[in-house]
Design a protein around this motif. Sequence first.
Motif, PDB file in Angstrom:
ATOM      1  N   THR A  72       0.822  -1.207   0.000  1.00 43.36           N
ATOM      2  CA  THR A  72       0.000   0.000   0.000  1.00 43.36           C
ATOM      3  C   THR A  72       0.857   1.258   0.000  1.00 43.36           C
ATOM      4  OG1 THR A  72      -1.684   1.228   1.254  1.00 43.36           O
ATOM      5  CG2 THR A  72      -0.126  -0.048   2.527  1.00 43.36           C
ATOM      6  N   GLU A  73       0.256   2.367  -0.478  1.00 42.89           N
ATOM      7  CA  GLU A  73       0.946   3.662  -0.374  1.00 42.89           C
ATOM      8  C   GLU A  73       1.076   4.114   1.070  1.00 42.89           C
ATOM      9  OE1 GLU A  73      -1.186   3.006  -2.760  1.00 42.89           O
ATOM     10  OE2 GLU A  73      -0.423   3.800  -4.657  1.00 42.89           O
ATOM     11  N   SER A  74       0.225   3.593   1.941  1.00 41.77           N
ATOM     12  CA  SER A  74       0.296   3.890   3.378  1.00 41.77           C
ATOM     13  C   SER A  74       0.079   5.363   3.679  1.00 41.77           C
ATOM     14  CB  SER A  74       1.641   3.420   3.966  1.00 41.77           C
ATOM     15  OG  SER A  74       1.762   2.027   3.878  1.00 41.77           O
ATOM     16  N   TYR A  75      -0.985   5.925   3.103  1.00 46.57           N
ATOM     17  CA  TYR A  75      -1.318   7.313   3.398  1.00 46.57           C
ATOM     18  C   TYR A  75      -1.664   7.489   4.873  1.00 46.57           C
ATOM     19  CZ  TYR A  75      -1.952   7.683  -1.689  1.00 46.57           C
ATOM     20  OH  TYR A  75      -1.778   7.659  -3.055  1.00 46.57           O
ATOM     21  N   PHE A  76      -1.222   8.604   5.445  1.00 47.57           N
ATOM     22  CA  PHE A  76      -1.579   9.003   6.802  1.00 47.57           C
ATOM     23  C   PHE A  76      -2.518  10.206   6.700  1.00 47.57           C
ATOM     24  CE2 PHE A  76       2.306   7.440   9.475  1.00 47.57           C
ATOM     25  CZ  PHE A  76       2.180   6.176   8.920  1.00 47.57           C
ATOM     26  N   ARG A  77      -3.643  10.159   7.408  1.00 42.57           N
ATOM     27  CA  ARG A  77      -4.611  11.262   7.356  1.00 42.57           C
ATOM     28  C   ARG A  77      -4.106  12.408   8.245  1.00 42.57           C
ATOM     29  NH1 ARG A  77      -9.937  10.555   5.585  1.00 42.57           N
ATOM     30  NH2 ARG A  77     -11.271  12.378   5.869  1.00 42.57           N
ATOM     31  N   MET A  78      -3.092  13.107   7.740  1.00 39.37           N
ATOM     32  CA  MET A  78      -2.438  14.162   8.506  1.00 39.37           C
ATOM     33  C   MET A  78      -2.201  15.367   7.604  1.00 39.37           C
ATOM     34  SD  MET A  78       0.276  11.848  10.716  1.00 39.37           S
ATOM     35  CE  MET A  78       0.674  13.200  11.849  1.00 39.37           C
ATOM     36  N   LYS A  79      -2.361  16.546   8.178  1.00 36.82           N
ATOM     37  CA  LYS A  79      -2.135  17.770   7.411  1.00 36.82           C
ATOM     38  C   LYS A  79      -0.694  18.255   7.524  1.00 36.82           C
ATOM     39  CE  LYS A  79      -4.076  20.717  11.081  1.00 36.82           C
ATOM     40  NZ  LYS A  79      -5.159  21.682  11.422  1.00 36.82           N
ATOM     41  N   SER A  80       0.054  17.661   8.438  1.00 36.74           N
ATOM     42  CA  SER A  80       1.481  17.941   8.568  1.00 36.74           C
ATOM     43  C   SER A  80       2.119  16.754   9.285  1.00 36.74           C
ATOM     44  CB  SER A  80       1.728  19.232   9.363  1.00 36.74           C
ATOM     45  OG  SER A  80       1.413  19.035  10.738  1.00 36.74           O
ATOM     46  N   GLU A  81       3.384  16.805   9.498  1.00 38.97           N
ATOM     47  CA  GLU A  81       4.065  15.707  10.187  1.00 38.97           C
ATOM     48  C   GLU A  81       3.733  15.659  11.672  1.00 38.97           C
ATOM     49  OE1 GLU A  81       8.186  16.183   9.336  1.00 38.97           O
ATOM     50  OE2 GLU A  81       7.989  15.549   7.238  1.00 38.97           O
ATOM     51  N   THR A  82       3.043  16.663  12.183  1.00 41.69           N
ATOM     52  CA  THR A  82       2.718  16.694  13.614  1.00 41.69           C
ATOM     53  C   THR A  82       1.227  16.714  13.902  1.00 41.69           C
ATOM     54  OG1 THR A  82       2.862  19.120  13.645  1.00 41.69           O
ATOM     55  CG2 THR A  82       4.874  17.882  14.160  1.00 41.69           C
ATOM     56  N   GLU A  83       0.383  16.982  12.879  1.00 39.11           N
ATOM     57  CA  GLU A  83      -1.051  17.171  13.129  1.00 39.11           C
ATOM     58  C   GLU A  83      -1.888  16.284  12.226  1.00 39.11           C
ATOM     59  OE1 GLU A  83      -2.021  21.652  14.182  1.00 39.11           O
ATOM     60  OE2 GLU A  83      -0.766  21.545  12.379  1.00 39.11           O
ATOM     61  N   VAL A  84      -2.896  15.651  12.819  1.00 39.63           N
ATOM     62  CA  VAL A  84      -3.860  14.902  12.015  1.00 39.63           C
ATOM     63  C   VAL A  84      -4.810  15.879  11.330  1.00 39.63           C
ATOM     64  CG1 VAL A  84      -3.716  12.870  13.489  1.00 39.63           C
ATOM     65  CG2 VAL A  84      -5.450  14.614  13.971  1.00 39.63           C
ATOM     66  N   SER A  85      -5.612  15.378  10.393  1.00 45.21           N
ATOM     67  CA  SER A  85      -6.566  16.227   9.687  1.00 45.21           C
ATOM     68  C   SER A  85      -7.595  16.792  10.660  1.00 45.21           C
ATOM     69  CB  SER A  85      -7.270  15.428   8.589  1.00 45.21           C
ATOM     70  OG  SER A  85      -8.088  14.427   9.159  1.00 45.21           O
ATOM     71  N   ASP A  86      -8.206  17.893  10.273  1.00 47.29           N
ATOM     72  CA  ASP A  86      -9.175  18.552  11.153  1.00 47.29           C
ATOM     73  C   ASP A  86     -10.383  17.673  11.452  1.00 47.29           C
ATOM     74  OD1 ASP A  86      -7.575  20.811  11.241  1.00 47.29           O
ATOM     75  OD2 ASP A  86      -8.610  21.787   9.570  1.00 47.29           O
ATOM     76  N   ASP A  87     -10.728  16.775  10.516  1.00 51.45           N
ATOM     77  CA  ASP A  87     -11.920  15.940  10.698  1.00 51.45           C
ATOM     78  C   ASP A  87     -11.611  14.557  11.252  1.00 51.45           C
ATOM     79  OD1 ASP A  87     -10.661  14.738   8.562  1.00 51.45           O
ATOM     80  OD2 ASP A  87     -12.309  15.001   7.140  1.00 51.45           O
ATOM     81  N   PHE A  88     -10.388  14.332  11.670  1.00 52.65           N
ATOM     82  CA  PHE A  88      -9.907  13.004  12.041  1.00 52.65           C
ATOM     83  C   PHE A  88     -10.762  12.359  13.137  1.00 52.65           C
ATOM     84  CE2 PHE A  88      -7.109   9.951  14.092  1.00 52.65           C
ATOM     85  CZ  PHE A  88      -6.313   9.448  13.071  1.00 52.65           C
ATOM     86  N   GLU A  89     -10.815  12.985  14.291  1.00 52.43           N
ATOM     87  CA  GLU A  89     -11.565  12.412  15.409  1.00 52.43           C
ATOM     88  C   GLU A  89     -13.064  12.440  15.139  1.00 52.43           C
ATOM     89  OE1 GLU A  89      -9.947  13.204  19.497  1.00 52.43           O
ATOM     90  OE2 GLU A  89      -8.781  14.716  18.428  1.00 52.43           O
ATOM     91  N   GLU A  90     -13.531  13.504  14.508  1.00 49.87           N
ATOM     92  CA  GLU A  90     -14.961  13.641  14.228  1.00 49.87           C
ATOM     93  C   GLU A  90     -15.484  12.475  13.398  1.00 49.87           C
ATOM     94  OE1 GLU A  90     -17.821  16.510  11.476  1.00 49.87           O
ATOM     95  OE2 GLU A  90     -15.810  17.191  12.050  1.00 49.87           O
ATOM     96  N   LEU A  91     -14.753  12.099  12.350  1.00 46.79           N
ATOM     97  CA  LEU A  91     -15.220  11.031  11.474  1.00 46.79           C
ATOM     98  C   LEU A  91     -15.157   9.666  12.156  1.00 46.79           C
ATOM     99  CD1 LEU A  91     -13.732  12.079   8.014  1.00 46.79           C
ATOM    100  CD2 LEU A  91     -16.104  12.192   8.777  1.00 46.79           C
ATOM    101  N   LEU A  92     -14.111   9.417  12.921  1.00 48.39           N
ATOM    102  CA  LEU A  92     -14.022   8.129  13.615  1.00 48.39           C
ATOM    103  C   LEU A  92     -15.154   7.970  14.623  1.00 48.39           C
ATOM    104  CD1 LEU A  92     -10.169   7.842  14.136  1.00 48.39           C
ATOM    105  CD2 LEU A  92     -11.588   6.261  12.834  1.00 48.39           C
ATOM    106  N   VAL A  93     -15.495   9.046  15.302  1.00 43.30           N
ATOM    107  CA  VAL A  93     -16.591   8.984  16.268  1.00 43.30           C
ATOM    108  C   VAL A  93     -17.930   8.873  15.549  1.00 43.30           C
ATOM    109  CG1 VAL A  93     -17.822  10.269  18.059  1.00 43.30           C
ATOM    110  CG2 VAL A  93     -15.323  10.177  18.083  1.00 43.30           C
ATOM    111  N   ALA A  94     -18.078   9.590  14.446  1.00 39.82           N
ATOM    112  CA  ALA A  94     -19.337   9.549  13.703  1.00 39.82           C
ATOM    113  C   ALA A  94     -19.620   8.163  13.146  1.00 39.82           C
ATOM    114  CB  ALA A  94     -19.304  10.572  12.568  1.00 39.82           C
ATOM    115  N   ASN A  95     -18.567   7.412  12.841  1.00 45.32           N
ATOM    116  CA  ASN A  95     -18.716   6.059  12.306  1.00 45.32           C
ATOM    117  C   ASN A  95     -18.492   5.006  13.385  1.00 45.32           C
ATOM    118  OD1 ASN A  95     -19.273   6.875   9.637  1.00 45.32           O
ATOM    119  ND2 ASN A  95     -17.109   7.233   9.284  1.00 45.32           N
ATOM    120  N   ALA A  96     -18.975   5.289  14.581  1.00 43.25           N
ATOM    121  CA  ALA A  96     -18.737   4.397  15.720  1.00 43.25           C
ATOM    122  C   ALA A  96     -19.693   3.215  15.762  1.00 43.25           C
ATOM    123  CB  ALA A  96     -18.842   5.181  17.033  1.00 43.25           C
ATOM    124  N   GLY A  97     -20.702   3.187  14.906  1.00 42.71           N
ATOM    125  CA  GLY A  97     -21.654   2.088  14.921  1.00 42.71           C
ATOM    126  C   GLY A  97     -23.073   2.600  14.739  1.00 42.71           C
TER     127      GLY A  97
END
Length: 493
Positions: A54-79
Amino acid sequence: MNEASLPIDRCDVLVVGCGISGLSAAVAAAAAGATVTVLERATPEEFGGNTRWTESYFRMKSETEVSDDFEELLVANAGHHIDPEIVQHAAAPYEDWPPHVKAHGMPDPELVATLAGEAGATVRWLQGFGVRFAALPTYFVTAAAPRLMPVGGGLALIEALRDEALRLGVAIRYRSTAQQLRRADARGELAVDTVGPDGSVRRIVARGVVLGTGGFEGNPEMLTRYIGPQARYLRPVARGGNYNRGEGIRMALDAGGAPAGDFGSYHAEPMDPRSAQVEPLVMSFSYGLLVNKEGRRFVDEAPGPVDVHYDPIARAIKDQPDGIAFMVYDQRIHEVPNWKKGIRTDQPPIEAGSLEALARACGIDTAGLLATVAAFNAACAGDADARFSPLAVDGVATAGLAPPKSNWALPLARGPFCAYPVMSGICFTFGGVKTNRDAQVVDNDGRTIPGLYAAGEAAGLYHQVYTGATSVLRGAVFGRIAGAHAARHAAPR
């Protein structure tokens, strides 16, 4: 062989699996001073599980920060339909959660926060082994989320970690699998029965066991049991998936681990069934129509950016007759800049001068395809040509059509006409075992199982829709956490 006479090997930490999760755990444990053994089903030439391919993409906007929607989407798709009582308890400190909440299969706030919070530190850790990261181009024509990528993809990650593991004295046993696990005895030792390259059985005793074994996408029995008979239409997107047979998940569940994630679903990619190459993706369907063998549309091809929606669209293909669909398009597609970068198959499109001839060449019901295209063309907006904007969500939609096409809806009328066959490829399964923020396996009563850890696909996390570019990242984050914690757990020995 009598169980009492099994040859026994010992180490502080046993890691099962040699992909991003297992190698991250092995390096972290060895760096903390533990003796580490790694089991890997594949050969030295193909080690690395799905990560290798795989290309192994990381959902990050920089080497230190995840994307702005990172936690929101994981929680929204919790079940689906989570009990409000569960959600209310999960908002309290983890220590106050009742057992049934700690054992719940949702991606709880503890896991999501740890993944987001440790992403930057994990990138820096990987950089310490020579891995470079950059915001490299993706195969999406339109994309909604930023993606950071290791230069050289997943292969660069696992080769760097393997080299570091060997430098630290980690023993890697290739063509070896784990078959059975016993919980810790009175001395706090776990026992794992393994099968080596010659088929002989050995027992490895360790104070810590990390399961980085992947999912069960390579096991047709488990796929059918959990996903249903449509699983017969699925195959792994890459060869690494064939090595993932689900033993790690089974062993952890048999040891009392609580299940987590959606066992009835998987991360899907749309791919050309004719191709034998890795990830032969067909990702430009947003600019055409998806029809089944009956010639019927069955999904909105363009609800938004393709990187957000390809996963559920690809899963819907498995439910079509014979698990197949066709991306049908005309010459207007050439008005989309770089549309071919979303086509990664090495097979040519099927081409014909008329829709009737295309239907015959594809094995699509001719009357069905003609009726579908006629209804679609009639539903396209009169000013669609003027408003069409291929590189942005343009709202050029059909009217009065079910299912609708919400964007990039231009009539199909300019021949010759073309099609790619598309199947639902399985990247990885969603179901696994419940873990806490330290990657410890949690049992059905909300207690941790001493010495047992899981990371990556073996640990259940995802429901509904995969949050793109988080899988390899969570394998690295929780693999590293698991290895370090397992080494500390083993230290009293």
